[in-house]
Design a protein around this motif. Structure first.
Motif, PDB file in Angstrom:
ATOM      1  N   ILE A  12       6.984  12.639 -64.232  1.00 35.57           N
ATOM      2  CA  ILE A  12       5.583  12.468 -64.637  1.00 35.57           C
ATOM      3  C   ILE A  12       4.731  12.874 -63.440  1.00 35.57           C
ATOM      4  O   ILE A  12       4.728  12.189 -62.410  1.00 35.57           O
ATOM      5  CB  ILE A  12       5.274  11.008 -65.020  1.00 35.57           C
ATOM      6  N   ASP A  13       4.053  13.979 -63.550  1.00 28.24           N
ATOM      7  CA  ASP A  13       3.330  14.548 -62.410  1.00 28.24           C
ATOM      8  C   ASP A  13       1.827  14.430 -62.623  1.00 28.24           C
ATOM      9  O   ASP A  13       1.315  14.697 -63.717  1.00 28.24           O
ATOM     10  CB  ASP A  13       3.724  16.022 -62.228  1.00 28.24           C
ATOM     11  N   LEU A  14       1.121  14.034 -61.586  1.00 28.40           N
ATOM     12  CA  LEU A  14      -0.334  13.918 -61.630  1.00 28.40           C
ATOM     13  C   LEU A  14      -0.931  14.785 -60.529  1.00 28.40           C
ATOM     14  O   LEU A  14      -0.579  14.636 -59.358  1.00 28.40           O
ATOM     15  CB  LEU A  14      -0.757  12.452 -61.438  1.00 28.40           C
ATOM     16  N   ARG A  15      -1.808  15.664 -60.924  1.00 27.87           N
ATOM     17  CA  ARG A  15      -2.474  16.532 -59.942  1.00 27.87           C
ATOM     18  C   ARG A  15      -3.968  16.566 -60.218  1.00 27.87           C
ATOM     19  O   ARG A  15      -4.405  16.347 -61.360  1.00 27.87           O
ATOM     20  CB  ARG A  15      -1.902  17.947 -59.987  1.00 27.87           C
ATOM     21  N   THR A  16      -4.725  16.842 -59.163  1.00 29.15           N
ATOM     22  CA  THR A  16      -6.175  16.936 -59.309  1.00 29.15           C
ATOM     23  C   THR A  16      -6.643  18.327 -58.907  1.00 29.15           C
ATOM     24  O   THR A  16      -6.071  18.956 -58.026  1.00 29.15           O
ATOM     25  CB  THR A  16      -6.890  15.886 -58.437  1.00 29.15           C
ATOM     26  N   ILE A  67      -4.842  16.538 -63.990  1.00 28.70           N
ATOM     27  CA  ILE A  67      -3.854  17.168 -64.872  1.00 28.70           C
ATOM     28  C   ILE A  67      -2.584  16.324 -64.875  1.00 28.70           C
ATOM     29  O   ILE A  67      -1.976  16.088 -63.829  1.00 28.70           O
ATOM     30  CB  ILE A  67      -3.533  18.599 -64.417  1.00 28.70           C
ATOM     31  N   ILE A  68      -2.184  15.854 -66.045  1.00 29.22           N
ATOM     32  CA  ILE A  68      -0.953  15.082 -66.210  1.00 29.22           C
ATOM     33  C   ILE A  68       0.089  15.980 -66.856  1.00 29.22           C
ATOM     34  O   ILE A  68      -0.167  16.590 -67.895  1.00 29.22           O
ATOM     35  CB  ILE A  68      -1.190  13.841 -67.091  1.00 29.22           C
ATOM     36  N   SER A  69       1.271  16.060 -66.241  1.00 26.35           N
ATOM     37  CA  SER A  69       2.351  16.883 -66.789  1.00 26.35           C
ATOM     38  C   SER A  69       3.619  16.056 -66.887  1.00 26.35           C
ATOM     39  O   SER A  69       3.915  15.239 -66.016  1.00 26.35           O
ATOM     40  CB  SER A  69       2.616  18.096 -65.891  1.00 26.35           C
ATOM     41  N   VAL A  70       4.353  16.247 -67.979  1.00 26.99           N
ATOM     42  CA  VAL A  70       5.689  15.684 -68.119  1.00 26.99           C
ATOM     43  C   VAL A  70       6.662  16.852 -68.076  1.00 26.99           C
ATOM     44  O   VAL A  70       6.650  17.717 -68.943  1.00 26.99           O
ATOM     45  CB  VAL A  70       5.841  14.892 -69.430  1.00 26.99           C
TER      46      VAL A  70
END
Length: 222
Positions: free
Chosen positions: A186-190, A198-201
């Motif tokens: 579960i990745d969170l980037r700004t 941006i939330i990525s699985v």
């Protein structure tokens, strides 16, 4: 002769108009009847969802009660592993109870009446909580579930229930279709330039074929 022909034509037109008017009345009555039937079916569907929600709510409440009592009254008597499993069961049962309370959201959405409850929340905390909630399920599939870039608090304005549903659906699909010994992140980037989060699985699954990608948002399509 011309007068009689003209008179006959006018009579024909009047009869034709009467015929068409009768057809319009019949079709209008049929449409009104169908509308009433659809309204009745919608009422029955709403009633069904309400009844199902009520029936689900009672056993879930009776499940949550004993789990809460175990954690609060018998914490010192149980091991850390049992405490973790109990809390996981409690969290998921509580979440299920919340979902049952939202079972009518689909009807509200179709009617354009779905309420959006926006408030300021820590998105990092939410994602870490989801990772903890799904980790046991992932372990049962011999998978590793981790978070990335979720250590620092990140306050955003959003509807916590709707965002949680979105990420939960992605995690559920990742666990079901990635296979054993896969890694799910579960990745969170700004993006400060565009003021975005941006939330990525990310998983090791086969992905979606090019032919099916255009149908990703088609309801009930798998």
């Amino acid at each position: 002769i011309a007068y009689r022909i003209q008179k006959w034509r006018l009579a024909q037109l009047r009869d034709r108009n009467v015929y068409l008017e009768n057809i319009v009345k019949e079709r209008t009555a049929q449409v009104n009847q169908q509308v009433e039937q659809l309204k009745h079916q919608q009422t029955l569907k709403d009633r069904f969802f309400s009844n199902v929600s009520h029936e689900f709510r009672t056993p879930l409440t009776l499940t949550i009660g004993p789990l809460e009592e175990i954690i609060s009254e018998h914490k010192e008597e149980i091991s850390k592993d049992v405490d973790f499993l109990t809390r996981t069961a409690l969290n998921n049962a509580s979440k299920m109870l919340a979902l049952v309370g939202q079972v009518l959201d689909l009807n509200r959405l179709e009617a354009g009446k779905l309420p959006i409850r926006v408030a300021q929340h820590d998105i990092s905390l939410l994602l870490r909580g989801l990772q903890e909630r799904f980790s046991l399920w992932a372990e049962q599939h011999k998978q590793t579930l981790i978070t990335s870039n979720c250590e620092e608090p990140l306050l955003l304005w959003f509807d916590i229930d709707q965002i949680e549903k979105c990420v939960s659906n992605l995690l559920s699909n990742a666990i079901k279709y990635s296979g054993e010994h896969s890694k799910i992140t579960i990745d969170l980037r700004t993006n400060s330039l565009e003021n975005q989060a941006i939330i990525s699985v990310i998983d090791n699954g086969t992905g979606i074929s090019k032919e099916a990608r255009s149908r990703v948002f088609e309801r009930f399509y798998q």
